[in-house]
Motif scaffolding. Sequence first.
Motif, short mmCIF file in Angstrom:
data_model
loop_
_atom_site.label_atom_id
_atom_site.label_comp_id
_atom_site.label_asym_id
_atom_site.label_seq_id
_atom_site.Cartn_x
_atom_site.Cartn_y
_atom_site.Cartn_z
N LYS A 10 -0.86 2.46 -8.39
CA LYS A 10 -0.08 3.65 -8.76
C LYS A 10 1.22 3.74 -7.97
O LYS A 10 2.19 4.33 -8.43
CB LYS A 10 -0.90 4.91 -8.54
CG LYS A 10 -2.02 5.09 -9.52
CD LYS A 10 -2.82 6.34 -9.22
CE LYS A 10 -4.02 6.43 -10.13
NZ LYS A 10 -4.90 7.56 -9.78
N ARG A 11 1.23 3.16 -6.76
CA ARG A 11 2.40 3.25 -5.88
C ARG A 11 3.13 1.92 -5.73
O ARG A 11 4.01 1.79 -4.89
CB ARG A 11 1.95 3.74 -4.51
CG ARG A 11 1.43 5.17 -4.56
CD ARG A 11 0.81 5.64 -3.28
NE ARG A 11 1.56 5.32 -2.08
CZ ARG A 11 1.09 5.47 -0.85
NH1 ARG A 11 -0.12 5.96 -0.68
NH2 ARG A 11 1.81 5.16 0.19
N LYS A 12 2.79 0.95 -6.54
CA LYS A 12 3.40 -0.37 -6.45
C LYS A 12 4.83 -0.35 -7.00
O LYS A 12 5.10 0.27 -8.02
CB LYS A 12 2.56 -1.38 -7.26
CG LYS A 12 3.02 -2.79 -7.15
CD LYS A 12 2.10 -3.69 -7.95
CE LYS A 12 2.66 -5.08 -7.99
NZ LYS A 12 2.08 -5.86 -9.04
N ILE A 149 0.90 -5.53 0.54
CA ILE A 149 1.42 -4.54 1.49
C ILE A 149 2.35 -5.23 2.48
O ILE A 149 3.43 -4.72 2.79
CB ILE A 149 0.28 -3.80 2.21
CG1 ILE A 149 -0.47 -2.90 1.24
CG2 ILE A 149 0.81 -2.97 3.38
CD1 ILE A 149 -1.74 -2.28 1.79
N LYS A 150 1.95 -6.40 2.97
CA LYS A 150 2.79 -7.16 3.91
C LYS A 150 4.11 -7.57 3.27
O LYS A 150 5.12 -7.66 3.96
CB LYS A 150 2.05 -8.40 4.40
CG LYS A 150 1.01 -8.12 5.44
CD LYS A 150 0.39 -9.42 5.91
CE LYS A 150 -0.65 -9.17 6.96
NZ LYS A 150 -1.29 -10.42 7.42
N LYS A 151 4.09 -7.80 1.96
CA LYS A 151 5.32 -8.19 1.25
C LYS A 151 6.16 -6.97 0.86
O LYS A 151 7.12 -7.11 0.13
CB LYS A 151 4.98 -9.01 0.00
CG LYS A 151 4.46 -10.38 0.31
CD LYS A 151 4.55 -11.29 -0.88
CE LYS A 151 3.35 -11.20 -1.75
NZ LYS A 151 3.38 -12.15 -2.87
N ARG A 152 5.79 -5.81 1.36
CA ARG A 152 6.53 -4.56 1.14
C ARG A 152 6.60 -4.15 -0.33
O ARG A 152 7.63 -3.71 -0.81
CB ARG A 152 7.94 -4.66 1.73
CG ARG A 152 7.94 -4.97 3.20
CD ARG A 152 9.35 -5.17 3.70
NE ARG A 152 9.35 -5.74 5.02
CZ ARG A 152 9.49 -5.06 6.14
NH1 ARG A 152 9.62 -3.77 6.09
NH2 ARG A 152 9.47 -5.65 7.29
N ALA A 155 5.53 1.29 -2.66
CA ALA A 155 6.67 2.20 -2.74
C ALA A 155 6.43 3.45 -1.89
O ALA A 155 5.29 3.80 -1.59
CB ALA A 155 6.91 2.60 -4.19
N ASN A 156 7.51 4.12 -1.50
CA ASN A 156 7.47 5.37 -0.75
C ASN A 156 6.70 5.24 0.56
O ASN A 156 5.83 6.03 0.85
CB ASN A 156 6.86 6.50 -1.59
CG ASN A 156 7.64 6.72 -2.86
OD1 ASN A 156 8.86 6.53 -2.88
ND2 ASN A 156 6.96 7.10 -3.91
N ASN A 157 7.02 4.23 1.33
CA ASN A 157 6.33 4.02 2.60
C ASN A 157 7.30 4.02 3.77
O ASN A 157 7.09 3.35 4.76
CB ASN A 157 5.57 2.69 2.58
CG ASN A 157 4.09 2.91 2.44
OD1 ASN A 157 3.59 3.97 2.77
ND2 ASN A 157 3.40 1.91 1.96
N ASN A 158 8.35 4.80 3.68
CA ASN A 158 9.35 4.83 4.75
C ASN A 158 8.81 5.49 6.01
O ASN A 158 9.31 5.25 7.10
CB ASN A 158 10.60 5.57 4.27
CG ASN A 158 11.22 4.88 3.07
OD1 ASN A 158 11.03 3.68 2.88
ND2 ASN A 158 11.93 5.62 2.25
N ASN A 159 7.79 6.33 5.87
CA ASN A 159 7.25 7.05 7.03
C ASN A 159 6.32 6.20 7.88
O ASN A 159 5.97 6.60 8.97
CB ASN A 159 6.48 8.29 6.57
CG ASN A 159 7.36 9.23 5.78
OD1 ASN A 159 8.57 9.18 5.89
ND2 ASN A 159 6.74 10.07 4.97
N LYS A 166 0.38 1.64 6.68
CA LYS A 166 0.54 1.62 5.23
C LYS A 166 -0.83 1.52 4.55
O LYS A 166 -1.08 2.20 3.56
CB LYS A 166 1.44 0.47 4.81
CG LYS A 166 2.87 0.66 5.25
CD LYS A 166 3.69 -0.56 4.96
CE LYS A 166 5.07 -0.41 5.56
NZ LYS A 166 5.90 -1.58 5.39
N PHE A 167 -1.69 0.69 5.11
CA PHE A 167 -3.04 0.55 4.57
C PHE A 167 -3.79 1.87 4.69
O PHE A 167 -4.46 2.30 3.76
CB PHE A 167 -3.78 -0.58 5.29
CG PHE A 167 -5.15 -0.84 4.77
CD1 PHE A 167 -5.34 -1.56 3.62
CD2 PHE A 167 -6.27 -0.33 5.43
CE1 PHE A 167 -6.61 -1.81 3.11
CE2 PHE A 167 -7.54 -0.56 4.93
CZ PHE A 167 -7.71 -1.30 3.78
#
Length: 172
Positions: A10-12, A149-152, A155-159, A166-167
């Motif tokens: 959903k957040r990819k 996740i490691k490959k960034r 989405a919306n993970n600036n925090n 992130k996980f």
Amino acid sequence: MPTLEGRFRKRKKPVNGSWRMDETYIKVKGRWVYLYRAFDKCGDTIDFMLRAKRDKRAAKAFFKKAIKSSGQPTKVNIDKSGSNTAALNSINKPLSKEDQIEIRHNKYLNNRIEEDHRFIKKRTNTMLGLKSFRSAAKTIAGIELLHMIKKRQLANNNNYNSVFDKFLSLAA
């Protein structure tokens, strides 16, 4: 893991329309099974699927899953596998000429995905063996999720600073 994978999807981040697709093999319960994987030209993972056989039916199921999750590509680069070509041709058949997926056979464009197979092999080969197809599929889903996740690709993970944070954002 399906819960985390669903939350991740959903957040990819969206992917590029030029795909590279390949399959590799993994031993499960003493038998070889096939892991289908697709990347966009930037190296972002599009989708993956573990199948018992390497045939047209398996390739078509993989492409349908990838198209459902990421949209239809403009072109797909594959190896000389007849099953992948047949699967893409059957997907192209009902489409108009403008909407059809361009099929390319250039082994050098797939070098990036071949290199990325090493990441999966490194993780699965160090295990004592995958004992069932179901547990292998779930284990590979977890490995692929962490790799995306490691490959960034989340989405919306600036925090969040670390991969672990992130996980945890997916698990919360």
